[in-house]
Enzyme design. Structure first.
Site, PDB file in Angstrom:
ATOM      1  N   PRO A 157       1.005  -2.014  -0.003  1.00  0.00           N
ATOM      2  CA  PRO A 157      -0.259  -0.004   0.135  1.00  0.00           C
ATOM      3  C   PRO A 157       0.616   1.148   0.368  1.00  0.00           C
ATOM      4  CG  PRO A 157      -0.569  -1.614   1.041  1.00  0.00           C
ATOM      5  CD  PRO A 157      -0.040  -2.119   1.003  1.00  0.00           C
ATOM      6  N   CYS A 158       0.456   2.035  -0.968  1.00  0.00           N
ATOM      7  CA  CYS A 158       1.434   3.029  -0.955  1.00  0.00           C
ATOM      8  C   CYS A 158       0.455   4.686  -0.656  1.00  0.00           C
ATOM      9  CB  CYS A 158       1.503   3.280  -2.632  1.00  0.00           C
ATOM     10  SG  CYS A 158       0.015   3.555  -4.390  1.00  0.00           S
TER      11      CYS A 158
END
EC number: 2.1.1.37
Length: 374
Positions: free
Chosen positions: A87-88
């Site tokens: 997840p960014c």
């Protein structure tokens, strides 16, 4: 030579086996499948993303919290490659950057656990460009060091996917780790496309080219509802423009709005970045029609083929598409990795190379990362 290797992989049952983490709907996997690999196990937390993955990539995905999964579970097969876009949001430059201190920033450690347990020949991790500057550059340093300590030679690079045939300006960091004992001297691929089509490269694929001739019965092609006010605003914004192009004295102009909202495509350029989050102003907008992109148009701008059918509500599908890695953007990367599975390559001493790399100040190591177009 490389095309023959790909053909041999595709014609045998010995395709490189992928273990896929934070898989989403499967864009990263699809790009590697197009180069001759196959996914044997995958995981994601999102139910609808898992359904899309299952429908298009294969019934190998496990829905659940990666932090609760033991990589040594005997039901998880061995693999040659681990892929994942951890997840960014906590590294994004569009929003606030808490980095590793954010709620989701440390999920890369689950990726690390799987790499350390499975010891694939190679891993590929995808993230936003903001990862390179998060926590005053300490985040990327920590991540690379952790993977090096697992026995990998790690190289990060910024890709502008428009330079690899995707009809969209989309910059992402791709981190590739090669297991030291393979001796495989991996190099990130050079771009295949540029703006002019000069110097032996192909011209960018434009947004106009990408979204033309969509069949009327194409899946995920429903028109999104927008308000009359939004439609009137769009009529004031020129091709390739955004909210800031609305005249300052117009009643619809709102002071303080930022330029990445109400962006309209330019038919002769790649589109701006397709994103998942945010309100209607961030959806991306057609030109000349004063409307939002349909999800099928968004999927084409992300280089998904028309037979890739997304599962879920219109909002959920928009999220899946915006979160995805564009498959076409990683095909050249996948091809550049394939020789490691043939043993038909000249080996180098990666242990020695890593020792030399660690003698360089990390700031100088980062300076070697190629940046994409702004």
């Amino acid at each position: 030579m490389l095309s023959k290797q790909i053909s041999n992989l595709n014609s045998s049952s010995n395709k490189p086996k992928i273990l896929s983490l934070f898989s989403g709907c499967g864009g990263l996997d699809l790009g590697f499948h197009q180069a001759g690999c196959e996914t044997v196990w995958a995981n994601d937390f999102s139910h609808w993303a898992c359904e899309s993955f299952r429908k298009n990539i294969g019934d190998v995905i496990v829905e659940g919290d990666i932090e609760q999964i033991n990589p040594n579970d005997p039901t998880i097969p061995d693999c040659d490659i681990i892929l994942g876009g951890f997840p960014c949001q906590d590294f994004s430059m569009i929003w606030k950057q808490p980095g590793l201190e954010g709620e989701r920033g440390n999920l890369y450690k689950s990726f690390l656990r799987f790499v350390n347990a499975k010891k694939p020949k190679v891993f590929v991790a995808e993230n936003v460009k903001g990862l390179l500057t998060a926590n005053k550059k300490k985040a990327i340093q920590q991540i690379i060091t952790d993977f090096e300590n697992c026995g990998y030679y790690v190289q990060a690079n910024v890709y502008n996917f428009a330079e690899f045939g995707v009809p969209q300006f989309r910059e992402r960091v791709l981190i590739v780790g090669v297991r030291l004992d393979t001796g495989f001297d991996f190099r990130h691929p050079e771009p295949t496309h540029n703006e002019t089509g000069e110097n032996g490269l192909k011209p960018y694929v434009t947004a106009g080219q990408a979204i033309s001739n969509i069949p009327q019965n194409a899946s995920n092609n429903e028109l999104l509802k927008i308000s009359d006010k939004t439609r009137r605003m769009l009529e004031l914004i020129p091709e390739g423009g955004n909210f800031t192009d609305i005249p300052k004295d117009h009643p619809l102009y709102v002071k303080g709005m930022i330029s990445h909202v109400y962006r309209r495509m330019h038919r002769n350029e790649p589109s701006k970045t397709i994103i998942a989050a945010g309100g209607g102003g961030t959806w991306g907008y057609h030109f000349p029609e004063p409307r939002a992109f349909t999800n099928r148009e968004r999927a084409r701008l992300q280089s998904f083929p028309d037979d890739f059918e997304f599962v879920g509500s219109t909002t959920e599908v928009r999220r899946q598409i915006g979160n995805a890695v564009p498959p076409q953007g990683v095909v050249e990367l996948a091809k550049s990795i394939l020789p490691i599975f043939s043993d038909n390559y000249e080996k180098v001493d990666l242990h020695e190379k890593l020792v030399e790399e660690k003698e360089i100040l990390f700031h100088d190591r980062l300076s070697k990362i190629r940046g994409g177009k702004q």
